[in-house]
Design an enzyme around this catalytic site. Structure first.
Site, PDB file in Angstrom:
ATOM      1  N   LYS A 105       0.859  -1.195   0.000  1.00  0.00           N
ATOM      2  CA  LYS A 105       0.000   0.000   0.000  1.00  0.00           C
ATOM      3  C   LYS A 105       0.881   1.225   0.000  1.00  0.00           C
ATOM      4  O   LYS A 105       1.999   1.205   0.521  1.00  0.00           O
ATOM      5  CB  LYS A 105      -0.897   0.006   1.249  1.00  0.00           C
ATOM      6  CG  LYS A 105      -2.057   0.981   1.179  1.00  0.00           C
ATOM      7  CD  LYS A 105      -3.113   0.499   0.193  1.00  0.00           C
ATOM      8  CE  LYS A 105      -4.496   0.534   0.734  1.00  0.00           C
ATOM      9  NZ  LYS A 105      -5.391  -0.446   0.131  1.00  0.00           N
TER      10      LYS A 105
HETATM   11  N1  GLU Z   1      -7.206  -0.101  -3.068  1.00  0.00           N
HETATM   12  C1  GLU Z   1      -7.954  -1.304  -3.320  1.00  0.00           C
HETATM   13  C2  GLU Z   1      -7.970  -2.191  -2.080  1.00  0.00           C
HETATM   14  O1  GLU Z   1      -7.822  -1.721  -0.982  1.00  0.00           O
HETATM   15  C3  GLU Z   1      -7.510  -2.018  -4.586  1.00  0.00           C
HETATM   16  C4  GLU Z   1      -6.077  -2.474  -4.633  1.00  0.00           C
HETATM   17  C5  GLU Z   1      -5.633  -2.999  -5.987  1.00  0.00           C
HETATM   18  O2  GLU Z   1      -6.450  -3.086  -6.888  1.00  0.00           O
HETATM   19  O3  GLU Z   1      -4.454  -3.334  -6.098  1.00  0.00           O
HETATM   20  O4  GLU Z   1      -8.218  -3.368  -2.162  1.00  0.00           O
END
Ligand code: GLU
Length: 417
Positions: A105
């Site tokens: 993240k």
């Molecule tokens: N931000 C989204 C999540 O928390 C998607 C992450 C992604 O598609 O890599 O799952």
């Protein structure tokens, strides 16, 4: 009582699940620590000519099962610890829905509402330059999260590609269709929340067409979930954003609310055809399902004590604190965990990445069919673990599957060097 932040919550969730799954002590110890967190400071030339420096992070939590994967958020509450918790949740999410990814993240500490488009573009490009040393189409693939969108992803793809000297669409997912995005990605998280809510209603014997639903948050995830549940006949009785919540016990006209928000600078404030209530009122409404779809830690012990929904479906990451989850468990209110309920986004991100890697594109129907198949399978697996192993709650059941898969990958790969 002071409640703990997201990272402590995530670690406590892991510890709780550990009792129900056989994991080598050394491997479990490794699972508790992020592999790395890159911290960068980003100088940006503002529209008035001045220079401002923003702090930002990219955390790669665990890569045993494949390349790191996870979104990037722009928000004032971003911190190193928050990003690490969110990267941990991405690790358990990708493992639970069995994608060949690890978890990551990223986040920039900023208030995007106070920045111009061009300042956001400079910030995004500078961030991409800052983290390009550790991301890559086979190593770490970012995506949208809170306050980022396809436009942001296009800037990341462009900046990375310029440094490489050729176009690299598979560096990021959630792109516009014109630069290699997939059909269905923008809606994917909300569609996944809707599928999981329907599965949950079926399990609990609730008819979706008779159900009252309250949704906290009206960004991409909350608004798509509201629309799709409304289309399936549910009464969406309340939705909210930072300006407050709108409530209509007979069910909101969701397309009308969305149209209003679109023409009102993205804000619910002033919506004429419903009663205004507070966010706290929304969280404690007597509904069939409460869907928190904003940020972490909104369901605290205090809220959990007063919550009247029959089930909570976590569309946001980490919306329920660890202590609040214990209160809900004691009160027999099931909580469908974030790592399942909001996994639709990363599932379709995976499908986008696969299409990019093959220079091929799928029809929307094919994407949606694949999404639904993966989510319903994971839901069934979670329920089988919950019922078969005498596990106290659904999140713990989901974690046993995710931890076991990740630990098995570590076991096979070994410890090297
Ligand atoms: N931000 C989204 C999540 O928390 C998607 C992450 C992604 O598609 O890599 O799952």
């Amino acid at each position: 009582m002071t409640e703990t932040g997201p990272l402590d919550n995530m670690l406590a969730q892991m510890e709780q699940a550990r009792e129900y799954v056989d994991i080598d002590d050394g491997i479990f110890e490794r699972l508790k620590y992020p592999e790395r967190t890159l911290s960068v400071s980003l100088p940006v030339r503002m529209d008035d000519g001045s220079v401002e420096v923003f702090d930002a992070y990219r955390c790669q939590f665990d890569g045993a099962r494949g390349p790191f994967k996870g979104g990037i958020r722009f928000h004032p509450t971003v911190s190193e610890e928050e990003v690490q918790a969110l990267a941990g949740w991405m690790t358990w999410k990708t493992a639970l829905v069995d994608l060949p990814f690890g978890g990551a993240k990223g986040g920039i500490i900023c208030q995007p509402k106070e920045l111009s488009q061009s300042e956001i573009e400079q910030l995004t490009r500078r961030y991409t330059e800052g983290i390009r040393r550790i991301i890559g189409p086979d190593t770490d693939i970012p995506a949208p999260d809170v306050n980022t969108n396809p436009r942001t992803m296009a800037w990341i793809m462009d900046t990375y590609s310029v440094y490489q000297g050729y176009a690299v669409p598979e560096i990021v997912t959630g792109k516009p269709l014109e630069v290699g995005g997939t059909a269905g990605r923008v809606e994917a998280t909300g569609r996944g929340v809707t599928i999981i809510t329907e599965e949950t209603f079926e399990y609990l014997g609730t008819d979706v067409a008779q159900a009252d639903v309250a949704i906290q948050g009206f960004g991409n995830v909350g608004s798509v979930t509201a629309r799709l549940l409304h289309e399936r006949g549910a009464n969406v009785v309340a939705v909210s954003d930072v300006t407050g919540a709108v409530y209509d016990p007979s069910g909101l006209d969701v397309p009308d609310v969305s149209a209003y928000v679109e023409n009102n600078d993205g804000r619910l404030e002033g919506y004429p055809d419903a009663e205004f209530i507070t966010n706290d009122d929304l969280l404690t409404l007597d509904v069939d399902a409460l869907i928190p779809a904003a940020i972490e830690d909104v369901i605290t012990v205090d809220v959990a004590d007063r919550l009247e929904a029959d089930v909570v479906v976590e569309a946001a990451n980490g919306p329920t604190t660890f202590d609040a989850a214990a209160v809900l468990r004691d009160r027999d209110v099931p909580v469908v965990p974030d790592i399942l309920a909001n996994a639709g986004g990363v599932i379709v991100s995976y499908l986008e990445w696969v299409q990019n890697s093959q220079q091929y594109s799928w029809e929307l129907e094919e994407v949606n069919r694949d999404l639904e198949a993966r989510l319903t399978e994971a839901f069934d697996e979670m329920l089988a673990a919950y019922e078969g192993k005498d596990i106290p709650d659904l999140r713990t059941a989901a974690y046993t599957i995710a931890l076991e898969r990740t630990a098995d990958a570590h076991e096979y790969r070994g410890l090297f060097p």
